[in-house]
Design an enzyme around this catalytic site. Structure first.
Site: not given
Length: 163
Positions: A9, A13-15, A18
């Protein structure tokens, strides 16, 4: 095997990662593999703050291969990287990965092979994907944890059929 989940990806780390993927996977730590993030102290700090309650490490590709060979991973790990090129490099470097969750490589000027907004490649990234698939690595396209996984080659065929 300590690497519980491997995901490509390009947002790292994104919404969605997470809030959804980490619960879905149930890993103890996250290891982000990105030369770009590892060389940018601000981005590294942002990644570490993006997943409260998790141990987050950020490595460049070659450094991770060296660390992996010398120090076996003991904690269950969510491994996330940005491209098929980095994944191929990890595997060729001896990192044991059998299955990959493909979440997206988005449009950029240099990504001239475009199937949709979330599935774009440079010619080198596409070659790396083909080598990975041909080597027997299981790669499934799955944007969200609640989506059904689809083998990447099948997903590409579906997308091409819609164009």
């Amino acid at each position: 095997m300590p690497i519980k989940w491997t995901r490509i990806d390009d947002r790292l780390i994104h919404g969605q990662v997470a809030s959804s993927w980490l619960r879905h996977v149930g890993a103890e730590q996250i290891i982000c593999i990105s030369d770009r993030a590892a060389s940018n102290p601000v981005q590294e700090q942002v990644l570490k703050m993006a997943a409260p309650g998790y141990i987050v490490h950020v490595f460049g590709v070659d450094k991770f291969i060296r660390v992996y060979k010398k120090n076996p991973i003991k904690k269950t790990t969510f491994l996330i990287l940005t491209s098929t090129l980095d994944l191929l490099h990890l595997i060729e470097g001896g990192v044991d990965i059998k299955s990959v969750n493909f979440g997206g490589m988005r449009e950029r000027k240099e990504r001239t092979i475009r199937y949709n907004n979330d599935l774009c490649f440079t010619p080198e990234e596409k070659d790396a994907l083909d080598k990975l698939v041909d080597s027997g690595i299981e790669i499934n396209f799955q944007m969200a944890a609640y989506d059904a996984p689809t083998p990447i080659k099948e997903y590409i065929e579906q997308v091409q059929g819609k164009n």
